[in-house]
Design a protein around this motif. Sequence first.
Motif, PDB file in Angstrom:
ATOM      1  N   ARG A 294      -2.893 -10.204  29.667  1.00  0.00           N
ATOM      2  CA  ARG A 294      -1.466 -10.000  29.932  1.00  0.00           C
ATOM      3  C   ARG A 294      -1.112 -10.148  31.409  1.00  0.00           C
ATOM      4  O   ARG A 294       0.001 -10.508  31.754  1.00  0.00           O
ATOM      5  CB  ARG A 294      -1.057  -8.609  29.428  1.00  0.00           C
ATOM      6  CG  ARG A 294       0.456  -8.392  29.444  1.00  0.00           C
ATOM      7  CD  ARG A 294       0.894  -7.226  28.600  1.00  0.00           C
ATOM      8  NE  ARG A 294       2.332  -7.325  28.364  1.00  0.00           N
ATOM      9  CZ  ARG A 294       2.881  -8.006  27.387  1.00  0.00           C
ATOM     10  NH1 ARG A 294       2.092  -8.666  26.538  1.00  0.00           N
ATOM     11  NH2 ARG A 294       4.189  -8.061  27.249  1.00  0.00           N
ATOM     12  N   ALA A 301       3.686  -0.687  25.283  1.00  0.00           N
ATOM     13  CA  ALA A 301       3.144  -1.388  24.116  1.00  0.00           C
ATOM     14  C   ALA A 301       3.230  -0.510  22.876  1.00  0.00           C
ATOM     15  O   ALA A 301       3.078   0.725  22.947  1.00  0.00           O
ATOM     16  CB  ALA A 301       1.696  -1.783  24.370  1.00  0.00           C
ATOM     17  N   TYR A 303       1.192  -0.172  20.488  1.00  0.00           N
ATOM     18  CA  TYR A 303      -0.090   0.531  20.356  1.00  0.00           C
ATOM     19  C   TYR A 303      -0.795   0.446  21.707  1.00  0.00           C
ATOM     20  O   TYR A 303      -0.821  -0.616  22.337  1.00  0.00           O
ATOM     21  CB  TYR A 303      -0.967  -0.108  19.273  1.00  0.00           C
ATOM     22  CG  TYR A 303      -0.304  -0.223  17.924  1.00  0.00           C
ATOM     23  CD1 TYR A 303       0.055   0.903  17.190  1.00  0.00           C
ATOM     24  CD2 TYR A 303      -0.031  -1.478  17.373  1.00  0.00           C
ATOM     25  CE1 TYR A 303       0.663   0.798  15.946  1.00  0.00           C
ATOM     26  CE2 TYR A 303       0.569  -1.603  16.127  1.00  0.00           C
ATOM     27  CZ  TYR A 303       0.914  -0.464  15.421  1.00  0.00           C
ATOM     28  OH  TYR A 303       1.510  -0.587  14.194  1.00  0.00           O
ATOM     29  N   ASP A 305      -3.780   0.194  22.359  1.00  0.00           N
ATOM     30  CA  ASP A 305      -4.863  -0.788  22.334  1.00  0.00           C
ATOM     31  C   ASP A 305      -4.392  -2.163  22.815  1.00  0.00           C
ATOM     32  O   ASP A 305      -5.205  -3.011  23.187  1.00  0.00           O
ATOM     33  CB  ASP A 305      -5.418  -0.929  20.915  1.00  0.00           C
ATOM     34  CG  ASP A 305      -6.187   0.297  20.463  1.00  0.00           C
ATOM     35  OD1 ASP A 305      -5.822   1.406  20.875  1.00  0.00           O
ATOM     36  OD2 ASP A 305      -7.151   0.158  19.689  1.00  0.00           O
ATOM     37  N   LEU A 306      -3.068  -2.397  22.796  1.00  0.00           N
ATOM     38  CA  LEU A 306      -2.517  -3.702  23.136  1.00  0.00           C
ATOM     39  C   LEU A 306      -2.027  -3.794  24.584  1.00  0.00           C
ATOM     40  O   LEU A 306      -1.426  -4.809  24.967  1.00  0.00           O
ATOM     41  CB  LEU A 306      -1.339  -4.027  22.208  1.00  0.00           C
ATOM     42  CG  LEU A 306      -1.632  -4.121  20.709  1.00  0.00           C
ATOM     43  CD1 LEU A 306      -0.329  -4.266  19.938  1.00  0.00           C
ATOM     44  CD2 LEU A 306      -2.559  -5.300  20.424  1.00  0.00           C
ATOM     45  N   LEU A 309      -3.092  -7.029  26.288  1.00  0.00           N
ATOM     46  CA  LEU A 309      -3.096  -8.253  25.492  1.00  0.00           C
ATOM     47  C   LEU A 309      -1.739  -8.949  25.600  1.00  0.00           C
ATOM     48  O   LEU A 309      -0.692  -8.324  25.404  1.00  0.00           O
ATOM     49  CB  LEU A 309      -3.413  -7.941  24.026  1.00  0.00           C
ATOM     50  CG  LEU A 309      -3.618  -9.149  23.107  1.00  0.00           C
ATOM     51  CD1 LEU A 309      -4.872  -9.938  23.518  1.00  0.00           C
ATOM     52  CD2 LEU A 309      -3.738  -8.707  21.644  1.00  0.00           C
ATOM     53  N   ASP A 311       1.535 -11.491  24.883  1.00  0.00           N
ATOM     54  CA  ASP A 311       2.343 -11.698  23.680  1.00  0.00           C
ATOM     55  C   ASP A 311       1.709 -12.767  22.801  1.00  0.00           C
ATOM     56  O   ASP A 311       1.661 -12.625  21.570  1.00  0.00           O
ATOM     57  CB  ASP A 311       3.767 -12.114  24.059  1.00  0.00           C
ATOM     58  CG  ASP A 311       4.568 -10.969  24.669  1.00  0.00           C
ATOM     59  OD1 ASP A 311       4.110  -9.806  24.575  1.00  0.00           O
ATOM     60  OD2 ASP A 311       5.650 -11.234  25.231  1.00  0.00           O
ATOM     61  N   ARG A 314      -1.125 -11.232  21.004  1.00  0.00           N
ATOM     62  CA  ARG A 314      -0.683 -10.343  19.926  1.00  0.00           C
ATOM     63  C   ARG A 314      -0.295 -11.139  18.686  1.00  0.00           C
ATOM     64  O   ARG A 314      -0.620 -10.760  17.557  1.00  0.00           O
ATOM     65  CB  ARG A 314       0.491  -9.493  20.412  1.00  0.00           C
ATOM     66  CG  ARG A 314       0.113  -8.514  21.514  1.00  0.00           C
ATOM     67  CD  ARG A 314       1.330  -7.786  22.076  1.00  0.00           C
ATOM     68  NE  ARG A 314       0.952  -6.955  23.231  1.00  0.00           N
ATOM     69  CZ  ARG A 314       1.792  -6.184  23.894  1.00  0.00           C
ATOM     70  NH1 ARG A 314       3.080  -6.134  23.540  1.00  0.00           N
ATOM     71  NH2 ARG A 314       1.372  -5.458  24.922  1.00  0.00           N
ATOM     72  N   LEU A 364     -11.049  -5.976  19.555  1.00  0.00           N
ATOM     73  CA  LEU A 364     -10.295  -6.462  20.702  1.00  0.00           C
ATOM     74  C   LEU A 364     -11.027  -6.066  21.982  1.00  0.00           C
ATOM     75  O   LEU A 364     -11.423  -4.907  22.144  1.00  0.00           O
ATOM     76  CB  LEU A 364      -8.892  -5.867  20.674  1.00  0.00           C
ATOM     77  CG  LEU A 364      -7.871  -6.389  21.675  1.00  0.00           C
ATOM     78  CD1 LEU A 364      -7.644  -7.881  21.498  1.00  0.00           C
ATOM     79  CD2 LEU A 364      -6.558  -5.625  21.523  1.00  0.00           C
ATOM     80  N   THR A 366     -10.515  -6.179  25.973  1.00  0.00           N
ATOM     81  CA  THR A 366      -9.581  -6.383  27.082  1.00  0.00           C
ATOM     82  C   THR A 366      -9.896  -5.377  28.186  1.00  0.00           C
ATOM     83  O   THR A 366     -10.704  -4.463  27.992  1.00  0.00           O
ATOM     84  CB  THR A 366      -8.123  -6.163  26.634  1.00  0.00           C
ATOM     85  OG1 THR A 366      -7.886  -4.753  26.458  1.00  0.00           O
ATOM     86  CG2 THR A 366      -7.787  -6.883  25.348  1.00  0.00           C
ATOM     87  N   ILE A 409       1.882  -7.656  14.320  1.00  0.00           N
ATOM     88  CA  ILE A 409       0.648  -7.041  13.817  1.00  0.00           C
ATOM     89  C   ILE A 409       0.982  -6.110  12.651  1.00  0.00           C
ATOM     90  O   ILE A 409       1.807  -5.196  12.781  1.00  0.00           O
ATOM     91  CB  ILE A 409      -0.054  -6.277  14.953  1.00  0.00           C
ATOM     92  CG1 ILE A 409      -0.518  -7.290  16.014  1.00  0.00           C
ATOM     93  CG2 ILE A 409      -1.232  -5.468  14.432  1.00  0.00           C
ATOM     94  CD1 ILE A 409      -1.019  -6.666  17.290  1.00  0.00           C
TER      95      ILE A 409
END
Length: 487
Positions: A294, A301, A303, A305-306, A309, A311, A314, A364, A366, A409
């Motif tokens: 990102r 975000a 979540y 966890d994202l 990450l 767009d 995702r 994932l 990251t 998601i």
Amino acid sequence: MAPGSEITADQLPALLKDDLGVKVAGVDVDGVLRGKLMAKSKFLSIAKDGFGFCSVIFGWDMHDQTYFRELKISNKENGYRDILAIPDLRSFRRIPWENNVPFFLVSFVDPDSLNSLSACPRSLLKRAVDRLEEEGMGAMAGAEYEFYQFRVPSSSSDNSSEQNSSATASFLKNNPVNSLPSLTEGMFGYSLTRPVHNQEYFYGIFDACDKFRCGIEGWHTESGPGVFEAALLFDEIKEMADRAALFKLTVKSIGSKFGITPCFMAKPREGLPGNSGHMHISLVDKQGKNLFYRGEEDKDAKYSDLRYLSDLGRHFLAGLLDGLPDVMPIVAPTVNSYKRLVENFWAPVTVSWGLEHRAASIRLITPPSGSPKATRMEVRVPGADTNAHMVLAAILALGWRGVQKKMEIPVPPLGKGEDVGGASDKGVRLAKSLKEANARFTAKDSVAREVFGDEFVDHYGGTREHEVRLWDEAVTDWEVKRYIEMV
């Protein structure tokens, strides 16, 4: 001239001036390399325009039995005609355990349309990559394989003096599988002493892979009797798929020389962990910049966890999650594959994902635990029995579909320590058998048909239907032991 560099047909005579023959091979739907040795003069004459290759390699199974239901590419009606095999000159390498004979991979072409053959695994992946390249993007990938190893047993019923995989197959005609001796006994993952037990073999594979341009990044024992794991060197996705196929060839070839049979089945032994074939993937721009990262933390975000990450990443993840149930015959291609995908064995069983979650279908990776340039997704459903070209093509096609449709998601991430397949897991259960998986894969409205087209799905689905029928008609040792006296 270095292997892997741009080579033209005009340069081949000088490149091969000291050689008598050339080996060529293509990949069939089961991931098996099929090929032959040809005279150098013959190879030089076909290097540019290709040569005829019997289409029966797409008309029979891994044991050369023609499919119960004949399929379009190769059948009695078309006389099992030739298809066109085009050498990929960039794939040039030399086979170190065969006196450095030159080797080239081929891709298959329909002789009538001159289009890439729908079922050719190398072409399937190339078509998926081409769609990205039209948008100025590319893909990077990595592969990890676990595999059991068995010592070739001596058998009085085997007339051959050779101690190789053929002798193992002969032994199993009259002996139970559990009588095969493992390379080493017991559970000892990441052992520094176990490789010393078979030092020449262990380092022989590592060295041969380097010379054969399918180099290993990490190489160690895994938990299980005689189990090794290899992480192959990260590379461009098409090259990675080639390296994965060539890695298996290397291991099997070196194993035969040492009287060892490597086993890439998903679940060779009851009660023990299976063999995984995890795949890592990321998208990059023309300069090689990671497009899944990102750039800075997204504190809002949906979540956590994202947070790092992009767009695009995702949407790619959403496409993977949405389409995964529809491509299960590719990521779990054999009847045996589904023996690995069961609860409580470190194998994913649902449509699931999570940051650094090794029990989920998609892990994932990251920041903050991973570096920005290494931001990627690890797809953990495939076993070691898979065809790398097809698996990577499926991952890329599903993810790209998610990007194009800007998909969201569909399920929350798995929490740390959360049971996969438990009550709190919101993801749908993946198919429990090849028969169930193939029915979804071949359905008229399947995502597989959307991303791959009907011709490929009809052919590959027909090959899996054949596997299911063979299994349905088989009488196993388990059945006889259980029922012979009691019913």
